[in-house]
Design a protein around this motif. Structure first.
Motif, PDB file in Angstrom:
ATOM      1  N   MET A   1      18.090  -7.089 -35.399  1.00 37.71           N
ATOM      2  CA  MET A   1      18.611  -6.748 -36.716  1.00 37.71           C
ATOM      3  C   MET A   1      17.524  -6.701 -37.780  1.00 37.71           C
ATOM      4  SD  MET A   1      22.161  -8.822 -36.202  1.00 37.71           S
ATOM      5  CE  MET A   1      21.298  -9.991 -35.165  1.00 37.71           C
ATOM      6  N   GLY A   2      16.253  -6.527 -37.321  1.00 38.37           N
ATOM      7  CA  GLY A   2      15.206  -6.185 -38.263  1.00 38.37           C
ATOM      8  C   GLY A   2      14.392  -7.328 -38.819  1.00 38.37           C
ATOM      9  N   GLN A   3      14.147  -8.351 -38.017  1.00 40.71           N
ATOM     10  CA  GLN A   3      13.220  -9.418 -38.446  1.00 40.71           C
ATOM     11  C   GLN A   3      11.829  -9.018 -37.937  1.00 40.71           C
ATOM     12  OE1 GLN A   3      15.532 -10.796 -40.224  1.00 40.71           O
ATOM     13  NE2 GLN A   3      16.989  -9.830 -38.827  1.00 40.71           N
ATOM     14  N   PHE A   4      11.057  -8.407 -38.800  1.00 39.45           N
ATOM     15  CA  PHE A   4       9.774  -7.821 -38.413  1.00 39.45           C
ATOM     16  C   PHE A   4       8.621  -8.487 -39.158  1.00 39.45           C
ATOM     17  CE2 PHE A   4      12.459  -3.802 -38.017  1.00 39.45           C
ATOM     18  CZ  PHE A   4      12.551  -3.887 -36.632  1.00 39.45           C
ATOM     19  N   THR A   5       7.542  -8.769 -38.430  1.00 37.30           N
ATOM     20  CA  THR A   5       6.254  -9.051 -39.067  1.00 37.30           C
ATOM     21  C   THR A   5       5.237  -8.141 -38.414  1.00 37.30           C
ATOM     22  OG1 THR A   5       6.943 -11.365 -39.306  1.00 37.30           O
ATOM     23  CG2 THR A   5       4.658 -10.828 -39.808  1.00 37.30           C
ATOM     24  N   ILE A   6       4.651  -7.268 -39.219  1.00 38.70           N
ATOM     25  CA  ILE A   6       3.857  -6.142 -38.735  1.00 38.70           C
ATOM     26  C   ILE A   6       2.419  -6.295 -39.208  1.00 38.70           C
ATOM     27  CG2 ILE A   6       3.576  -3.640 -38.893  1.00 38.70           C
ATOM     28  CD1 ILE A   6       6.698  -3.625 -39.477  1.00 38.70           C
ATOM     29  N   VAL A   7       1.485  -6.120 -38.283  1.00 39.96           N
ATOM     30  CA  VAL A   7       0.062  -6.176 -38.605  1.00 39.96           C
ATOM     31  C   VAL A   7      -0.533  -4.781 -38.431  1.00 39.96           C
ATOM     32  CG1 VAL A   7      -2.170  -7.173 -37.993  1.00 39.96           C
ATOM     33  CG2 VAL A   7      -0.108  -8.597 -37.952  1.00 39.96           C
ATOM     34  N   VAL A   8      -1.257  -4.342 -39.450  1.00 41.33           N
ATOM     35  CA  VAL A   8      -1.868  -3.009 -39.471  1.00 41.33           C
ATOM     36  C   VAL A   8      -3.381  -3.199 -39.568  1.00 41.33           C
ATOM     37  CG1 VAL A   8      -1.801  -0.734 -40.555  1.00 41.33           C
ATOM     38  CG2 VAL A   8       0.183  -2.260 -40.750  1.00 41.33           C
ATOM     39  N   PRO A   9      -4.077  -3.335 -38.452  1.00 39.22           N
ATOM     40  CA  PRO A   9      -5.501  -3.696 -38.495  1.00 39.22           C
ATOM     41  C   PRO A   9      -6.367  -2.719 -39.270  1.00 39.22           C
ATOM     42  CG  PRO A   9      -4.612  -4.059 -36.292  1.00 39.22           C
ATOM     43  CD  PRO A   9      -3.564  -3.326 -37.061  1.00 39.22           C
ATOM     44  N   ASP A  10      -6.149  -1.402 -39.104  1.00 34.72           N
ATOM     45  CA  ASP A  10      -7.086  -0.463 -39.732  1.00 34.72           C
ATOM     46  C   ASP A  10      -6.950  -0.418 -41.249  1.00 34.72           C
ATOM     47  OD1 ASP A  10      -4.707   0.924 -39.945  1.00 34.72           O
ATOM     48  OD2 ASP A  10      -5.521   2.836 -39.242  1.00 34.72           O
ATOM     49  N   LYS A  11      -5.868  -0.978 -41.775  1.00 37.74           N
ATOM     50  CA  LYS A  11      -5.714  -1.081 -43.228  1.00 37.74           C
ATOM     51  C   LYS A  11      -5.841  -2.532 -43.698  1.00 37.74           C
ATOM     52  CE  LYS A  11      -2.753   3.016 -43.736  1.00 37.74           C
ATOM     53  NZ  LYS A  11      -3.742   3.836 -44.460  1.00 37.74           N
ATOM     54  N   ASN A  12      -6.167  -3.438 -42.756  1.00 36.96           N
ATOM     55  CA  ASN A  12      -6.266  -4.863 -43.088  1.00 36.96           C
ATOM     56  C   ASN A  12      -5.014  -5.310 -43.845  1.00 36.96           C
ATOM     57  OD1 ASN A  12      -7.432  -7.403 -43.100  1.00 36.96           O
ATOM     58  ND2 ASN A  12      -8.574  -7.048 -44.994  1.00 36.96           N
ATOM     59  N   MET A  13      -3.867  -5.043 -43.228  1.00 37.12           N
ATOM     60  CA  MET A  13      -2.595  -5.152 -43.939  1.00 37.12           C
ATOM     61  C   MET A  13      -1.556  -5.856 -43.075  1.00 37.12           C
ATOM     62  SD  MET A  13      -0.739  -1.981 -45.842  1.00 37.12           S
ATOM     63  CE  MET A  13       0.536  -2.217 -47.075  1.00 37.12           C
ATOM     64  N   GLU A  14      -0.679  -6.596 -43.721  1.00 36.72           N
ATOM     65  CA  GLU A  14       0.432  -7.262 -43.027  1.00 36.72           C
ATOM     66  C   GLU A  14       1.686  -7.113 -43.870  1.00 36.72           C
ATOM     67  OE1 GLU A  14       1.764 -11.668 -41.305  1.00 36.72           O
ATOM     68  OE2 GLU A  14      -0.225 -11.400 -42.181  1.00 36.72           O
ATOM     69  N   ILE A  15       2.800  -6.829 -43.200  1.00 33.51           N
ATOM     70  CA  ILE A  15       4.102  -6.676 -43.861  1.00 33.51           C
ATOM     71  C   ILE A  15       5.111  -7.507 -43.085  1.00 33.51           C
ATOM     72  CG2 ILE A  15       5.913  -5.077 -44.609  1.00 33.51           C
ATOM     73  CD1 ILE A  15       3.787  -2.825 -44.343  1.00 33.51           C
ATOM     74  N   ALA A  16       5.876  -8.343 -43.793  1.00 36.30           N
ATOM     75  CA  ALA A  16       6.950  -9.105 -43.162  1.00 36.30           C
ATOM     76  C   ALA A  16       8.249  -8.784 -43.875  1.00 36.30           C
ATOM     77  CB  ALA A  16       6.667 -10.604 -43.232  1.00 36.30           C
ATOM     78  N   ILE A  17       9.306  -8.664 -43.091  1.00 34.15           N
ATOM     79  CA  ILE A  17      10.609  -8.350 -43.666  1.00 34.15           C
ATOM     80  C   ILE A  17      11.685  -9.087 -42.895  1.00 34.15           C
ATOM     81  CG2 ILE A  17      10.879  -6.262 -42.241  1.00 34.15           C
ATOM     82  CD1 ILE A  17      12.378  -5.006 -44.631  1.00 34.15           C
ATOM     83  N   MET A  18      12.699  -9.536 -43.624  1.00 36.35           N
ATOM     84  CA  MET A  18      13.938 -10.035 -43.023  1.00 36.35           C
ATOM     85  C   MET A  18      15.080  -9.209 -43.572  1.00 36.35           C
ATOM     86  SD  MET A  18      13.515 -14.180 -42.940  1.00 36.35           S
ATOM     87  CE  MET A  18      12.735 -14.980 -41.522  1.00 36.35           C
ATOM     88  N   GLU A  19      16.061  -8.926 -42.716  1.00 41.41           N
ATOM     89  CA  GLU A  19      17.146  -8.030 -43.100  1.00 41.41           C
ATOM     90  C   GLU A  19      18.291  -8.192 -42.118  1.00 41.41           C
ATOM     91  OE1 GLU A  19      16.087  -3.882 -42.488  1.00 41.41           O
ATOM     92  OE2 GLU A  19      14.785  -4.405 -40.817  1.00 41.41           O
ATOM     93  N   ASN A  20      19.366  -7.452 -42.386  1.00 37.13           N
ATOM     94  CA  ASN A  20      20.441  -7.310 -41.413  1.00 37.13           C
ATOM     95  C   ASN A  20      20.667  -5.826 -41.195  1.00 37.13           C
ATOM     96  OD1 ASN A  20      22.622  -7.428 -39.732  1.00 37.13           O
ATOM     97  ND2 ASN A  20      24.071  -8.147 -41.257  1.00 37.13           N
ATOM     98  N   ALA A  21      19.963  -5.297 -40.208  1.00 34.23           N
ATOM     99  CA  ALA A  21      20.090  -3.882 -39.839  1.00 34.23           C
ATOM    100  C   ALA A  21      20.879  -3.821 -38.546  1.00 34.23           C
ATOM    101  CB  ALA A  21      18.719  -3.246 -39.674  1.00 34.23           C
ATOM    102  N   SER A  22      22.204  -3.888 -38.655  1.00 35.47           N
ATOM    103  CA  SER A  22      23.038  -4.014 -37.460  1.00 35.47           C
ATOM    104  C   SER A  22      23.639  -2.703 -36.998  1.00 35.47           C
ATOM    105  CB  SER A  22      24.173  -5.017 -37.728  1.00 35.47           C
ATOM    106  OG  SER A  22      23.665  -6.315 -37.854  1.00 35.47           O
ATOM    107  N   GLY A  23      23.227  -1.598 -37.585  1.00 35.32           N
ATOM    108  CA  GLY A  23      23.817  -0.331 -37.202  1.00 35.32           C
ATOM    109  C   GLY A  23      23.316   0.177 -35.871  1.00 35.32           C
ATOM    110  N   ALA A  24      23.770   1.357 -35.505  1.00 32.44           N
ATOM    111  CA  ALA A  24      23.421   1.928 -34.204  1.00 32.44           C
ATOM    112  C   ALA A  24      21.925   2.186 -34.064  1.00 32.44           C
ATOM    113  CB  ALA A  24      24.203   3.226 -33.988  1.00 32.44           C
ATOM    114  N   HIS A  25      21.242   2.394 -35.190  1.00 33.19           N
ATOM    115  CA  HIS A  25      19.798   2.659 -35.127  1.00 33.19           C
ATOM    116  C   HIS A  25      19.021   1.417 -34.716  1.00 33.19           C
ATOM    117  CE1 HIS A  25      19.244   0.485 -38.933  1.00 33.19           C
ATOM    118  NE2 HIS A  25      20.359   1.086 -39.322  1.00 33.19           N
TER     119      HIS A  25
END
Length: 506
Positions: A282-306
């Motif tokens: 349901m979209g608990q993501f922590t994403i590391v983007v090395p080439d941009k020296n970047m990190e994004i963390a998100i919590m959500e409730n994405a319970s749809g078919a996608h």
């Protein structure tokens, strides 16, 4: 616990346009998901963070499979400390639980294979008292390490391995060897546990967004924090790179295109080259983007078919808006506007309609249901010893209070012996367009926010938000002369909805 405070600054100071963050917030609020919190760092500058009320920085949140990355990290620390080898066989670690005559493939099954979901099994056992034995008894159809199968029980085996090899429970081990070092408040963590007390390492953690952010910042740092090596370099390198092919996931979950690109050690590879993520349902993501020296963390409730793929697609589009420059010309007006928005994020307020013509029939009259209503905020790991239990509601009584805008809903609960003998649960319910918080006697998770409104003259709709999870349950009571007809639905993808349940006035 020593907690490093991240450097903060405007998005532009980190090389992120404020307009791009505004665009991202617009997308997250457009309706395809319910966002709960977000953190963005680039070039070691925390440049955007916010939580959608009623969620807040210190509130635990259901991790689901993001828990797996914590379990893998515990294995990595034990490996770094020389307490285990990734090539140790499971039948050697658990000789008492292993079958008397293990198959040739089971004999080959190692910690490394479990880490990358390459157990060779094609199904996993159901929860049981003897879950380790049951796991080792499952047929190993493919040679370990050659075929991917998402195996949550296997991830919980990692917690059992940590206990076997270190003599400490995984939570205790992480408290001493990880949390205190990287600034995670482990005392605020809660773990669902299996029947033998092992942490349910596959999906059982409740932690904060910042905890996840700090965990993956350790991987972004190559396993080093403030000059101390916590994870061996070779472990980190393998964990964040493709160790097994996951193209077979296209048949299992076709919409989740970011699941087809390979798997490391309880970490997924992503569509942008070099990008990797910890991932919970349901979209608990922590994403590391090395080439941009970047990190994004998100919590959500994405319970749809996608199945939260839409969130990832939006994040990849967001990354395209990030220029290569390490810093940009300051845009003070835009940055200030964004900061005001981040400080005032909120989910939609409850509906306000405090009166219904059928209220006189409902209030103060006890209802008995022909079939118990099963309130269940989580429901993924039933049978675990201290998981939140279904609240089996046989009877219900809604009464007015001294405050005309607050109702009291008393639940009469079936099989309450395991709830310290309490047969009743009281919930305060707001009628004024605001939620009321109650602490229930429901085991591990007990914080419930409740609001209600009369959606029709004869129908009271109650919103029950379990604030430590992703989910909300909605209880609709359609009032008639002899009682109500109840619908209980939930926003979690795993929720077992109930409809047209008859309740009779007694």
């Amino acid at each position: 616990m020593k907690k490093d405070i991240f450097a903060t600054g405007t998005p532009e100071s980190a090389g992120v346009p404020s307009d791009a963050v505004e665009w991202l917030l617009d997308q997250l609020e457009s309706g395809f998901t319910e966002p709960h919190g977000i953190m963005i760092m680039r070039n070691d500058i925390l440049c955007a963070q916010g939580w959608w009320a009623p969620f807040a920085p210190g509130i635990r949140h259901g991790e689901q499979s993001h828990s797996k990355t914590y379990s893998a990290t515990a294995i990595g620390i034990a490996y770094t400390q020389g307490k285990l080898s990734l090539d140790e066989r499971l039948i050697d670690i658990f000789p008492e639980e292993a079958p008397e005559n293990p198959s040739e493939y089971l004999k080959k099954l190692t910690i490394r294979n479990v880490l990358c979901m390459g157990s060779g099994m094609r199904e996993e056992p159901k929860a049981s008292e003897h879950w380790i034995r049951d796991f080792l008894s499952m047929p190993v159809v493919d040679e370990p390490g050659t075929a991917f199968m998402y195996n949550t029980t296997g991830s919980s085996m990692l917690a059992a391995i940590v206990k076997k090899k270190t003599g400490m429970g995984m939570h205790e081990f992480l408290m001493e060897n990880l949390y205190q070092k990287i600034g995670i408040d482990g005392a605020n963590h809660k773990w669902i546990r299996t029947s033998d007390g092992i942490e349910a390492g596959g999906a059982g953690l409740f932690a904060t967004l910042e905890d996840n952010f700090r965990l993956m910042k350790l991987y972004m740092n190559g396993g080093v924090w403030n000059g101390e090596r916590i994870l061996a370099e070779d472990f980190v390198r393998a964990a964040i790179s493709k160790q097994i092919d996951t193209a077979s996931e296209a048949k299992v979950n076709p919409p989740a295109t970011d699941n087809f690109l390979g798997y490391g050690y309880q970490i997924w590879m992503c569509q942008p080259e070099g990008v990797y993520r910890a991932d919970g349902a349901m979209g608990q993501f922590t994403i590391v983007v090395p080439d941009k020296n970047m990190e994004i963390a998100i919590m959500e409730n994405a319970s749809g078919a996608h199945w939260a793929q839409k969130t990832l697609d939006v994040l990849w589009e967001f990354l395209e808006k990030i220029p290569s420059e390490e810093s940009l010309k300051e845009e003070p007006e835009k940055a200030e506007k964004l900061q005001r928005r981040l400080k005032s994020l909120s989910l939609p307020a409850p509906e306000f309609r405090p009166c219904g013509s059928a209220s006189g029939k409902l209030y103060g009259r006890r209802l008995h249901f022909a079939e118990p209503l099963r309130l269940d905020a989580y429901g993924l790991l039933q049978g675990c010893s201290d998981a939140i239990r279904e609240i089996m509601v046989t009877d219900l009584l809604i009464t007015e209070t001294e405050d005309p805008m607050t109702l009291r809903m008393k639940l009469f609960v079936e099989n309450s012996a395991d709830q310290n003998g309490s047969a009743e649960q009281d919930i305060l319910v707001g009628l004024d367009g605001m939620r009321r918080e109650s602490h229930l006697n429901t085991g591990m998770l007990n914080r419930l926010l409740a609001a209600a409104y009369w959606c029709k003259e004869d129908c009271l709709e109650l919103s029950l938000r379990w604030i430590e999870t992703c989910g909300t349950e909605t209880l609709c009571l359609r009032v008639a002369e002899d009682g109500v007809t109840a619908d209980l639905t939930g926003t979690l993808a795993f929720h077992d909805d109930q409809r047209n349940i008859k309740g009779y006035f007694t």
